[in-house]
Design an enzyme around this catalytic site. Structure first.
Site, PDB file in Angstrom:
ATOM      1  N   ASP A  30       0.851  -1.192   0.000  1.00 50.44           N
ATOM      2  CA  ASP A  30       0.000   0.000   0.000  1.00 50.44           C
ATOM      3  C   ASP A  30       0.889   1.245   0.000  1.00 50.44           C
ATOM      4  O   ASP A  30       1.898   1.324   0.696  1.00 50.44           O
ATOM      5  CB  ASP A  30      -0.913  -0.011   1.229  1.00 50.44           C
ATOM      6  CG  ASP A  30      -2.088   0.944   1.080  1.00 50.44           C
ATOM      7  OD1 ASP A  30      -3.231   0.464   0.987  1.00 50.44           O
ATOM      8  OD2 ASP A  30      -1.856   2.172   1.050  1.00 50.44           O
ATOM      9  N   ILE A  31       0.476   2.241  -0.775  1.00 51.73           N
ATOM     10  CA  ILE A  31       1.265   3.475  -0.902  1.00 51.73           C
ATOM     11  C   ILE A  31       1.239   4.297   0.401  1.00 51.73           C
ATOM     12  O   ILE A  31       2.139   5.105   0.638  1.00 51.73           O
ATOM     13  CB  ILE A  31       0.737   4.301  -2.098  1.00 51.73           C
ATOM     14  CG1 ILE A  31       1.817   5.218  -2.635  1.00 51.73           C
ATOM     15  CG2 ILE A  31      -0.533   5.052  -1.756  1.00 51.73           C
ATOM     16  CD1 ILE A  31       1.494   5.801  -4.008  1.00 51.73           C
ATOM     17  N   ASN A  87     -12.957  -3.273   2.553  1.00 50.20           N
ATOM     18  CA  ASN A  87     -13.875  -2.159   2.758  1.00 50.20           C
ATOM     19  C   ASN A  87     -14.867  -2.120   1.604  1.00 50.20           C
ATOM     20  O   ASN A  87     -14.476  -2.306   0.447  1.00 50.20           O
ATOM     21  CB  ASN A  87     -13.100  -0.839   2.815  1.00 50.20           C
ATOM     22  CG  ASN A  87     -12.094  -0.821   3.955  1.00 50.20           C
ATOM     23  OD1 ASN A  87     -12.351  -1.369   5.024  1.00 50.20           O
ATOM     24  ND2 ASN A  87     -10.938  -0.208   3.733  1.00 50.20           N
ATOM     25  N   GLY A  93     -15.576   2.707   3.988  1.00 48.60           N
ATOM     26  CA  GLY A  93     -14.318   3.430   3.794  1.00 48.60           C
ATOM     27  C   GLY A  93     -13.600   3.075   2.508  1.00 48.60           C
ATOM     28  O   GLY A  93     -12.402   3.342   2.366  1.00 48.60           O
ATOM     29  N   GLN A  94     -14.320   2.491   1.533  1.00 50.26           N
ATOM     30  CA  GLN A  94     -13.672   2.106   0.273  1.00 50.26           C
ATOM     31  C   GLN A  94     -13.387   3.341  -0.576  1.00 50.26           C
ATOM     32  O   GLN A  94     -14.253   4.210  -0.737  1.00 50.26           O
ATOM     33  CB  GLN A  94     -14.575   1.139  -0.507  1.00 50.26           C
ATOM     34  CG  GLN A  94     -13.937   0.600  -1.781  1.00 50.26           C
ATOM     35  CD  GLN A  94     -14.786  -0.483  -2.455  1.00 50.26           C
ATOM     36  OE1 GLN A  94     -15.925  -0.746  -2.058  1.00 50.26           O
ATOM     37  NE2 GLN A  94     -14.216  -1.101  -3.481  1.00 50.26           N
ATOM     38  N   HIS A 100     -10.373  -5.481  -3.037  1.00 44.96           N
ATOM     39  CA  HIS A 100      -9.031  -5.783  -2.539  1.00 44.96           C
ATOM     40  C   HIS A 100      -9.103  -6.167  -1.077  1.00 44.96           C
ATOM     41  O   HIS A 100      -9.985  -5.714  -0.340  1.00 44.96           O
ATOM     42  CB  HIS A 100      -8.093  -4.591  -2.729  1.00 44.96           C
ATOM     43  CG  HIS A 100      -8.638  -3.285  -2.256  1.00 44.96           C
ATOM     44  ND1 HIS A 100      -9.570  -2.572  -2.980  1.00 44.96           N
ATOM     45  CD2 HIS A 100      -8.419  -2.585  -1.127  1.00 44.96           C
ATOM     46  CE1 HIS A 100      -9.876  -1.465  -2.322  1.00 44.96           C
ATOM     47  NE2 HIS A 100      -9.209  -1.452  -1.180  1.00 44.96           N
ATOM     48  N   LEU A 101      -8.138  -6.976  -0.671  1.00 41.44           N
ATOM     49  CA  LEU A 101      -7.951  -7.298   0.740  1.00 41.44           C
ATOM     50  C   LEU A 101      -6.750  -6.517   1.229  1.00 41.44           C
ATOM     51  O   LEU A 101      -5.689  -6.538   0.602  1.00 41.44           O
ATOM     52  CB  LEU A 101      -7.658  -8.790   0.921  1.00 41.44           C
ATOM     53  CG  LEU A 101      -8.719  -9.780   0.455  1.00 41.44           C
ATOM     54  CD1 LEU A 101      -8.214 -11.207   0.675  1.00 41.44           C
ATOM     55  CD2 LEU A 101     -10.019  -9.557   1.214  1.00 41.44           C
ATOM     56  N   HIS A 102      -6.918  -5.827   2.355  1.00 37.97           N
ATOM     57  CA  HIS A 102      -5.770  -5.216   3.032  1.00 37.97           C
ATOM     58  C   HIS A 102      -5.198  -6.276   3.976  1.00 37.97           C
ATOM     59  O   HIS A 102      -5.912  -6.785   4.839  1.00 37.97           O
ATOM     60  CB  HIS A 102      -6.215  -4.040   3.914  1.00 37.97           C
ATOM     61  CG  HIS A 102      -6.779  -2.879   3.174  1.00 37.97           C
ATOM     62  ND1 HIS A 102      -6.055  -1.722   2.946  1.00 37.97           N
ATOM     63  CD2 HIS A 102      -8.003  -2.671   2.636  1.00 37.97           C
ATOM     64  CE1 HIS A 102      -6.826  -0.854   2.300  1.00 37.97           C
ATOM     65  NE2 HIS A 102      -8.010  -1.398   2.102  1.00 37.97           N
TER      66      HIS A 102
HETATM   67  P1  5GP Z   1      -9.706   1.291   0.273  1.00 35.81           P
HETATM   68  O1  5GP Z   1      -9.761   2.617   0.977  1.00 35.81           O
HETATM   69  O2  5GP Z   1     -10.402   1.341  -1.046  1.00 35.81           O
HETATM   70  O3  5GP Z   1     -10.119   0.120   1.121  1.00 35.81           O
HETATM   71  O4  5GP Z   1      -8.162   1.018   0.007  1.00 35.81           O
HETATM   72  C1  5GP Z   1      -7.470   1.564  -1.069  1.00 35.81           C
HETATM   73  C2  5GP Z   1      -6.009   1.550  -0.694  1.00 35.81           C
HETATM   74  O5  5GP Z   1      -5.271   1.763  -1.870  1.00 35.81           O
HETATM   75  C3  5GP Z   1      -5.607   2.650   0.297  1.00 35.81           C
HETATM   76  O6  5GP Z   1      -5.063   2.062   1.474  1.00 35.81           O
HETATM   77  C4  5GP Z   1      -4.581   3.481  -0.466  1.00 35.81           C
HETATM   78  O7  5GP Z   1      -3.510   3.916   0.330  1.00 35.81           O
HETATM   79  C5  5GP Z   1      -4.125   2.510  -1.556  1.00 35.81           C
HETATM   80  N1  5GP Z   1      -3.697   3.154  -2.792  1.00 35.81           N
HETATM   81  C6  5GP Z   1      -4.364   4.145  -3.469  1.00 35.81           C
HETATM   82  N2  5GP Z   1      -3.685   4.481  -4.564  1.00 35.81           N
HETATM   83  C7  5GP Z   1      -2.579   3.688  -4.608  1.00 35.81           C
HETATM   84  C8  5GP Z   1      -1.490   3.573  -5.520  1.00 35.81           C
HETATM   85  O8  5GP Z   1      -1.400   4.274  -6.537  1.00 35.81           O
HETATM   86  N3  5GP Z   1      -0.546   2.645  -5.234  1.00 35.81           N
HETATM   87  C9  5GP Z   1      -0.611   1.854  -4.115  1.00 35.81           C
HETATM   88  N4  5GP Z   1       0.373   0.961  -3.938  1.00 35.81           N
HETATM   89  N5  5GP Z   1      -1.630   1.937  -3.238  1.00 35.81           N
HETATM   90  C10 5GP Z   1      -2.598   2.838  -3.479  1.00 35.81           C
END
Ligand code: 5GP
Length: 114
Positions: A30-31, A87, A93-94, A100-102
């Site tokens: 994750d970034i 999420n 919080g998506q 995706h799975l964190h």
């Molecule tokens: P969500 O909030 O949809 O559950 O998770 C999306 C995740 O994607 C966030 O934790 C966010 O930091 C990560 N993310 C968003 N853009 C990028 C990207 O360009 N590269 C990477 N590696 N992660 C990203």
């Protein structure tokens, strides 16, 4: 379905720190990590949210979960523990609409998450 940043990562159009790949699944760091280990496991097939998954995706979602669990074992922290989170939509919080799975590890997690 609209293209997301994750589709661009799958197509290698933008860089990512990829840690695992097979025919159906890609995993990358994750970034904006929320834990010392924070890896996103995504299906290569674009499904916007869990609400959009169907019976046809049962095997794929199983593979996604197992890929994360096996990677955790291979990295050596599975016994100590980790968290898998997905999420869904606004209240969940998506922010990226490609399921995706964190996988979070490397620190004590708390419940409820807030
Ligand atoms: P969500 O909030 O949809 O559950 O998770 C999306 C995740 O994607 C966030 O934790 C966010 O930091 C990560 N993310 C968003 N853009 C990028 C990207 O360009 N590269 C990477 N590696 N992660 C990203």
């Amino acid at each position: 379905m609209a293209d997301t940043i994750f589709d661009k990562i799958i197509r290698r159009e933008i860089p990512a720190d990829i840690v695992y790949e097979d025919d159906d699944v890609l995993a990358f760091r994750d970034i904006a990590p929320a834990a010392p280990v924070h890896v996103l496991f995504i299906p290569k097939k674009a499904i916007a949210t869990l609400n959009d998954a169907s019976e046809a995706d049962v095997a794929l979602i199983g593979k996604l979960v197992l890929a994360a669990a096996r990677w955790a074992k291979a990295q050596g922290f599975a016994e100590k523990g980790y968290r898998l989170v997905t999420n869904c939509n606004k209240d969940g919080g998506q922010t990226v609409f490609h399921i995706h799975l964190h996988l979070l590890a490397g620190r004590q997690m708390h419940w409820p998450p807030g």
